[in-house]
Scaffold this active site. Structure first.
Site, PDB file in Angstrom:
ATOM      1  CE  LYS A 178      11.352   0.747   0.000  1.00 46.55           C
ATOM      2  NZ  LYS A 178      11.728   0.487  -1.459  1.00 46.55           N
TER       3      LYS A 178
ATOM      4  CB  THR B 200       7.898   2.126   1.834  1.00 47.97           C
ATOM      5  OG1 THR B 200       8.477   1.233   1.182  1.00 47.97           O
ATOM      6  CG2 THR B 200       9.074   2.915   2.575  1.00 47.97           C
TER       7      THR B 200
ATOM      8  CE  LYS C  33       5.024   6.404   1.098  1.00 47.02           C
ATOM      9  NZ  LYS C  33       5.595   5.038   1.417  1.00 47.02           N
TER      10      LYS C  33
ATOM     11  CG  LEU D 271      -1.774  -1.384   1.340  1.00 46.05           C
ATOM     12  CD1 LEU D 271      -2.475  -1.495   2.543  1.00 46.05           C
ATOM     13  CD2 LEU D 271      -2.933  -1.006   0.444  1.00 46.05           C
ATOM     14  N   PRO D 272       0.249   2.344  -0.549  1.00 48.72           N
ATOM     15  CG  PRO D 272      -1.093   3.875  -1.785  1.00 48.72           C
ATOM     16  CD  PRO D 272      -1.069   2.707  -0.878  1.00 48.72           C
TER      17      PRO D 272
END
Length: 354
Positions: free
Chosen positions: A226, A141, A301, A108-109
């Protein structure tokens, strides 16, 4: 020997799966799936996949090719139709996915999306304290704090039905590196945090979607790895872009500088594999007007996650802060959907290689 044979058969199946599951050769893939499914452990056979964007749709497709019984969910109805038209089970909510899965993977974003899918209305954990999946894998992430919060929420649930030695559900944070091309070809790198015993028995799933899986430690360490990786990637891309623009201004072509970088100490992924100068390397986002690839909004982000995590522990990260400001500006200027290598053109005003 049995484990080795299983991995070999999975690799064989993957090597024959160049046909996209939307192709007319789907019958060949069905035979491959029958070969693969016979070696999939029963506690991994039914996989739910939530989040079918550029990365997730390709990851889910590779699981299907490897023989897993996959059910999918996404709010994008067009991509859901693409899967349903080929006979793949689609579900109307995360909770419906959980009700038929042994393992659920989310891609997911943002942290907000992840929290909503897990704990929101009709979320994965919204069936009370009882859940069917014994394992949840989040490949999004997100910040380590969000990951640890969700890991705790998962561990506080109980299983509807015991799976082998698992009496309570567990969570792995397993973000990826490699981009859309690696997701397509099944060559992603997974950075995994969470219980090591769960990581070990889940290896067949990771090997169906990637070529490298690195265990990082306890819950949240995969997420930490990450954001550190993406911080280094962003700073590297900006440094290479800045150097190319300086070189162009001083009369050196980007192609010449690329040869120098790639045979000397400046060599890095941003120069030899993902070069940001249009006309230097074919097949990368810079060669197609920065379309596709890793969007600048996502990089902004991720840099915000890195900066926030650093601030929380009192660590100074000036390069992370500067990179975050640059990518935020790119987004504000309307380039958020472009690949993050577009900083060369849209922030530094670099010239295409003719």
């Amino acid at each position: 020997m049995a484990i080795y044979r299983a991995r070999s058969l999975i690799r064989l199946a993957k090597s024959r799966s160049n046909f996209n599951f939307t192709s007319p050769h789907f019958s060949l893939q069905c035979s491959i799936r029958r070969i693969s499914s016979s070696i999939i452990p029963s506690h991994l056979e039914r996989v739910g996949f939530i989040g079918l964007g550029n990365m997730g749709s390709r990851m889910a497709s590779n699981l299907i090719k490897a023989g897993y019984n996959v059910a999918v969910h996404d709010i994008n109805l067009s991509v859901i139709k693409m899967f349903s038209d080929k006979g793949i089970s689609v579900k109307g909510s995360p909770r419906e996915v959980a009700e038929m899965s042994d393992v659920v993977i989310t891609m997911l974003p943002s942290p907000t999306h992840v929290l909503d899918v897990y704990t929101g209305p009709n979320g994965l954990l919204n069936g009370g304290n009882l859940v069917r999946p014994w394992l949840f894998i989040d490949s999004s992430t997100v910040d380590p704090q969000t990951t640890r919060k969700l890991s705790s929420a998962v561990s506080n649930c109980a299983l509807i039905e015991k799976k082998d030695s698992w009496e309570t559900p567990v969570m792995l944070d397993a973000p990826v590196s490699g981009g859309v091309l690696a997701a397509e070809t099944g060559t992603l790198t997974f950075m995994v945090g969470g219980p090591e015993e769960a990581y070990k028995v889940t290896e067949p799933i990771f090997s169906s979607m990637g070529k490298n899986t690195i265990y990082c430690g306890s819950a949240g360490t995969g997420s930490a790895a990450k954001i550190c990786n993406n911080l280094a990637m962003a700073v590297s891309m900006l440094g290479v872009s800045e150097a190319f623009v300086l070189g162009q201004s001083l009369g050196i072509t980007a192609s010449t500088l690329t040869k120098i970088f790639n045979s000397s100490t400046a060599r890095c992924w941003s120069s030899d594999t993902y070069n940001p100068v249009p006309g230097v390397i074919d097949g990368v986002p810079s060669s197609r007007n920065y379309d596709g690839g890793f969007a600048s909004t996502l990089m902004a982000k991720d840099l915000n996650l890195a900066s926030s995590s650093a601030k929380e522990i009192g660590l100074k990260c000036p390069l992370a802060s500067e990179a975050k400001d640059i990518y935020t500006k790119l987004c504000e200027d309307g380039h958020g959907t472009k690949d993050f290598s577009c900083a060369f053109r849209h922030f530094y005003s670099g010239k295409d290689e003719l």
